[in-house]
Design an enzyme around this catalytic site. Structure first.
Site, PDB file in Angstrom:
ATOM      1  N   GLY A 149       0.708  -1.122  -0.090  1.00 42.77           N
ATOM      2  CA  GLY A 149       0.007  -0.012   0.137  1.00 42.77           C
ATOM      3  C   GLY A 149       0.873   1.247  -0.032  1.00 42.77           C
ATOM      4  CB  SER A 158       3.250  -3.777  -3.088  1.00 42.73           C
ATOM      5  OG  SER A 158       3.381  -2.388  -3.569  1.00 42.73           O
TER       6      SER A 158
END
Length: 594
Positions: free
Chosen positions: A217, A303
């Site tokens: 995120g 990520s």
């Protein structure tokens, strides 16, 4: 007249249906649907009365506007409430036996089919609020009684969209929106968010492999129970999964010299990373109570979560807290990491700008501001840095010296990593060269020689590949070479499986490798489910022994030459890395020296 009446009925029905759609997408409460239906009936009756009495157009228009205005009022009156998410979507779920951790006793809940247990919202550190904002995380205090761990804790403080925006994103981006009245609420966000969730196989278990997953995120959004990467799938296969929340945005990565001076460790700017380390310490100290092996912990992330894992691989504070790592779609192992990382000088400069923006002359003044006001600074503060405590130097510099914490690495990236990031940044022949020149400067000619676009379609395709390589593929290539240089067993993959949902875009692999493809979903076919079973097998094997191979799974070779990958697509097979020419130019640009 009959035609007008039919048209009016159709118009009214369509408008009422649109109102119901708005209420559903915005997650309004059930009473909102009832009130809207009543208003619709009232509008219809008034309109028919006007037709019979006067049939004046301005009266009909006034009634229509009144209906619309009242509907807007209903939307706000029945706005979805804020409430925590239940760990299982079952009324009165069966509670587990009591588990005792260092802070006290707790009970979780069984899944609907009783195949695994979930312990949600377990505190691993003191709430970082008030004077603890921008300080190292403190051990969680003991609690009395039995903690009921059946709901997830609030998400870490982060910018929020209107519910209808999130719903439209789910429809347009993920194609898997489900109509339901069970989720008509807003998930809370809070500065008090240092909690973790544990998924384990049901029953009495001992010495199971443990996976600690750091969510992504961009270090500014996300949460620790997202369905794609939650621990349900691996728990069914005999592993324990722990997912901690951590401070995000300005709360996790704000840096200031005052804060460094206040810290007993002289640190600032890496509070989110320190939270992750605190969570790993909690797992080390308590996971045996859930049947996990504290000496067999695999740290995983996707990520920005993978970027965090990459940093923790060389953090002196994380030494001994995990054995091996899984990094999906990010690392910070290159000379100049392209995202999630910045210099301390840049961090301190951004911190000063934040104080100026809020008219504050000290950190103490900034601490007094409500979290809801500060959260707007997420875009300015979502990067790790070298603080001299959590990180004494960049991961690249540490690896060059042979300093690292992991004993084996599984990592990789997706075929269309860039797709979500260039939706509004496409290339054509008009801007293709200028886009490349903006990033590559004097090395532009070398890139154009590798990717000589001749059409708009080709320019856009090449730009997507270059963008994805710069931000995702190349950092993994760097990590792989550093692993080989340090004699770390390393296995690399390329995920390239398309489907009816997210496909092989950024984060598209998560639902496969964590075994969470929904039963009965028509967005996935038989090959998708077969591939998911294979990837879960590899992930579970790696978490167990450091080697993903086993059973009837296709042989996954170590990437000892940094030139061959395991393809997860329509086939599962070893392939050659195709971007070496571009990687060589990026080596020149970044000053790679190994």
């Amino acid at each position: 007249m009959k035609v007008k009446k039919i048209l009016f009925v159709i118009f009214s029905a369509l408008l009422l249906a649109l109102m119901f759609i708005v209420l559903e997408l915005n997650k309004n409460t059930v009473i909102g649907f009832i009130l809207t239906a009543v208003l619709g009936a009232g509008y219809y009756g008034l309109h028919r009365l006007i037709v019979r009495k006067k049939n004046r157009w301005y009266l009909k228009g006034t009634v229509l506007l009144g209906w619309l205005a009242l509907f807007v009022g209903v939307v706000f009156l029945t706005w979805p409430p804020i409430q925590r998410v239940p760990a299982v979507n079952v009324k009165n779920p069966e509670m587990t036996d009591i588990v005792t951790v260092k802070q006290g006793d707790l009970q979780g809940v069984y899944s609907e089919d009783n195949s695994y247990e979930i312990y949600a919202g377990v505190p691993y550190a003191e709430p970082p609020v008030g004077e603890l904002r921008w300080k190292e995380p403190q051990d969680a205090k003991p609690w009395g009684g039995v903690l009921k761990a059946d709901h997830y804790a609030p998400m870490s403080m982060q910018p929020q969209n209107l519910p209808i925006v999130d719903s439209l994103t789910q429809i347009i981006g993920y194609h898997d929106y489900e109509i339901s009245l069970d989720d008509n609420y807003i998930v809370p966000v809070s500065e008090d968010s240092l909690y973790l969730n544990v998924w384990k196989p049901a029953g009495d278990t001992k010495n199971l492999p443990v996976v600690v997953f750091i969510h992504g995120g961009s270090l500014k959004t996300g949460h620790s129970w997202y369905k794609d990467h939650c621990g349900e799938g691996l728990a069914k296969e005999g592993a324990i999964v722990v997912e901690p929340a951590y401070r995000l945005g300005v709360f996790g990565y704000y840096a200031d010299e005052e804060l460094a001076a206040q810290s007993p460790n002289g640190t600032t700017g890496n509070y989110g990373m320190l939270d992750q380390i605190k969570a790993l310490e909690w797992v080390r100290d308590n996971i045996a109570a859930f049947g996990g092996d504290p000496d067999n912990i695999t740290l995983a992330g996707e990520s920005a979560g993978a970027a965090s894992v990459s940093a923790l691989c060389t953090s002196p504070l994380a030494k001994g807290l995990f054995r091996r790592v899984i990094l999906e779609s990010s690392t910070v192992a290159s000379v100049d990491p392209p995202h999630s990382f910045r210099t301390m000088e840049e961090a301190l400069e951004a911190g000063e700008k934040t104080k100026e923006e809020y008219g504050c002359t000290s950190v103490d003044e900034l601490r007094k501001l409500p979290a809801e006001k500060l959260v707007a600074q997420a875009e300015q503060h979502h990067h790790m840095t070298v603080d001299g405590y959590a990180l004494t130097e960049t991961p690249y510099e540490s690896y060059k010296k042979g300093v690292h914490n992991e004993t084996a690495i599984l990592h990789g990236y997706n075929d269309e990593e860039s797709a979500a990031f260039i939706i509004f940044d496409h290339a054509s022949m008009k801007n293709y060269e200028s886009k490349i020149r903006e990033y590559f400067g004097d090395l532009t000619d070398e890139i154009l020689e590798i990717y000589p676009a001749e059409t708009d379609e080709q320019a856009d395709e090449y730009w997507a590949e270059i963008y994805g390589a710069v931000f995702f593929d190349y950092p993994h290539y760097c990590l792989n070479r550093l692993a080989v240089e340090n004699d770390i067993p390393v296995y690399e993959y390329l995920f390239a499986k398309t489907n009816g949902r997210l496909g092989d875009w950024h984060s598209g692999e998560e639902v496969y490798c964590y075994g969470n493809i929904p039963d009965g979903s028509k967005l996935y076919d038989d090959r998708d489910r077969e591939l998911s079973a294979e990837m879960v097998g590899y992930w579970k094997n790696f978490a167990t022994s450091g080697d993903p191979n086993g059973g009837s799974l296709p042989k996954w070779e170590q990437n000892k030459g940094s030139d061959n990958l395991m393809l997860f697509g329509d086939k599962t097979e070893m392939i050659d890395e195709k971007e070496h020419a571009l990687f060589a130019v990026l080596d020149q640009k970044d000053g790679w020296d190994i």
